[in-house]
Design an enzyme around this catalytic site. Structure first.
Site, PDB file in Angstrom:
ATOM      1  CE1 TYR A  35     -20.181  10.414 -10.154  1.00  0.00           C
ATOM      2  CE2 TYR A  35     -18.697  10.169  -8.169  1.00  0.00           C
ATOM      3  CZ  TYR A  35     -19.202  10.964  -9.095  1.00  0.00           C
ATOM      4  OH  TYR A  35     -18.884  12.131  -9.329  1.00  0.00           O
ATOM      5  CE  LYS A 150     -21.178  11.861  -6.019  1.00  0.00           C
ATOM      6  NZ  LYS A 150     -20.469  13.189  -6.562  1.00  0.00           N
ATOM      7  CD  GLU A 182     -22.964  20.979  -9.597  1.00  0.00           C
ATOM      8  OE1 GLU A 182     -22.876  20.821  -8.274  1.00  0.00           O
ATOM      9  OE2 GLU A 182     -23.251  20.268 -10.601  1.00  0.00           O
ATOM     10  CG  LEU A 206     -24.576  16.186  -6.675  1.00  0.00           C
ATOM     11  CD1 LEU A 206     -24.930  14.818  -7.711  1.00  0.00           C
ATOM     12  CD2 LEU A 206     -22.946  15.840  -6.308  1.00  0.00           C
TER      13      LEU A 206
END
Lengths: 295, 295
Positions: A35, A150, A182, A206
């Site tokens: 996505y 993702k 992250e 990411l």
């Protein structure tokens, strides 16, 4: 907030209530999809091509052959328009799965078409959070090892986020093997002695688009950026922390777990970067000047 | 093979073609759900309560409060019956997600009901594979760190399985930090000097029901079982390997990557266990005697 009602599913615009997915969609059975979320500043997309390029990488990372990427800009614009979000701060969510097939771990045959679902929704700035800063908490990074994709396999992200959100935290900072990676749906950056530090792009994080913009802004305003993993044991040695993301943009972190960061207020480097970021987004795209010092 | 057409979705039996999920289901957005597959031997379920107990653990592992578990046995039996699978070897797949809600990483409010989807399908024995044994290949275990939860976040499993299946392998053996964990949709066990070895239940492996039955059978026929992680570097030091699962039951492994295991034929301990397992399933439940030595 009233939610926009027109979505896009496999080539058709329709009321969200009428949109339906087969339970045999591999997105539902296997989290077999990817996505993107693209922010629109009063009708103007920010970094659209960067989002498309990351989507392409995610698709190729899980070997989905989606051939209609070039149509997506038109779809997104239409969703923003139809849902009367052209004068708002909004976003478009796009999800592509491997399509509908009899349940087996093997990929379906080539004639199975990927499922495309997209919707638009309001995405106002996190004004209060940007101004005052937020508290975050740390958890072990329990996700898979291809976090550069993702994917919609977001169960660990939601579990960890829920856990800390219930305790009032704005985000959950993830620690893998003793290093900060992250956050559950943001990247995370730190400041020490005027320099900015963040995890380099790798399979553990990411490749954040806001993060990459922040790095570019740092270079423009002569802030040194060091891309290396930060030791969890040294989190509190940094002067400032902030999170970045399409939705959160740049949100200062003033408390991690029970410890105050700096003097408990957003730090000067974070403020500089917020100012520069708000300039190229709200001001340049939407003509709205947001002055940080007035907040 | 003709696929059965009646499924069960949120309290209703319906044609599979009519079953539809909202794209806002958290199973579709976030892989926020769990599942089970229960085998029916001519209408008789095997280890139903064990599957329900694992489902309960999976649900509690991701904090889904599903209150109608006690109805599932009736639903499964009805699916087997309606789809005329009472005289077949078949299975029921059950998936429970956190339900339909506006997309946010936070859990929805308590009034959002979980989604339950279930379907039945034929599951004939892997006769050829059980007889001759199969080839498997190894890959790095890239999954998340809560593999004890049978979640639908199966993207890594499908990616790894597809990769080796394209090369003709029957399963993909996973290696994490230098140790064998399990396979993409089976557990894995080895034999050395007459004793059986397998990874202990932990967050790195699914607590396999077939695996637990095999361990029980080992105890009954006086085979020593050692539950400890096997070093990847020592894979070829074992005399026999086999995989276990609800679908595969006990399938001997005769080749791992390019190396033949033992003499390239299913070994004696695997045969003993197959015999015992087929006895308590096909013979005891379905009245069908499958004689290994005749294969």
């Amino acid at each position: 907030m009233l939610q926009p009602s027109t979505v896009y599913l496999n080539g058709h615009f329709m009321s969200k209530d009428r949109a339906s997915i087969s339970p045999e969609d591999r997105g539902f059975y296997f989290a077999d999809g990817v996505y993107e979320v693209i922010k629109y500043y009063k009708g103007k997309p920010f970094c659209f091509s960067e989002h498309m390029s990351r989507l392409k990488n995610s698709l190729s990372g899980i070997r989905i052959n989606y051939t209609e990427l070039e149509k997506l800009q038109g779809v997104c614009e239409a969703l923003i328009g139809i849902n009367q979000l052209n004068d708002n701060y909004a976003a478009v969510y796009i999800q592509i799965t491997r399509g509908v097939a009899e349940r087996t771990h093997r990929f379906p045959s080539d004639d199975v078409k990927p499922t495309l679902y997209a919707r638009a929704f309001p995405m106002p700035p996190f004004i209060e959070e940007m101004r005052k800063g937020v508290c975050i908490m740390t958890r072990e990074d329990i996700r898979w090892l291809l976090c550069n994709i993702k994917s919609i396999a977001l169960l660990p992200n939601t579990l960890l986020f829920e856990e800390v959100a219930e305790q009032g935290a704005f985000e959950c900072m993830l620690i893998r093997n003793g290093f900060v990676t992250e956050a559950t749906h943001s990247n995370i950056m730190a400041v020490k002695s005027g320099g900015v530090y963040t995890h380099p792009d790798s399979n553990f994080v990411l490749p954040g688009i806001t993060k990459s913009i922040v790095i570019k802004l740092c270079k423009e305003i002569d802030i040194k950026v060091t891309e290396k993993p930060i030791k969890a044991a040294e989190i509190y040695d940094y002067d400032e922390w902030f999170i970045t993301g399409t939705g959160s943009e740049i949100v200062p972190v003033v408390k991690i777990n029970d410890a105050i960061i700096g003097n408990g207020k957003p730090g000067p480097v974070t403020r500089l970067l917020q100012k520069a970021f708000l300039n190229i987004t709200y001001e340049k795209l939407a003509g709205e000047k947001i002055v940080i010092s007035d907040w």
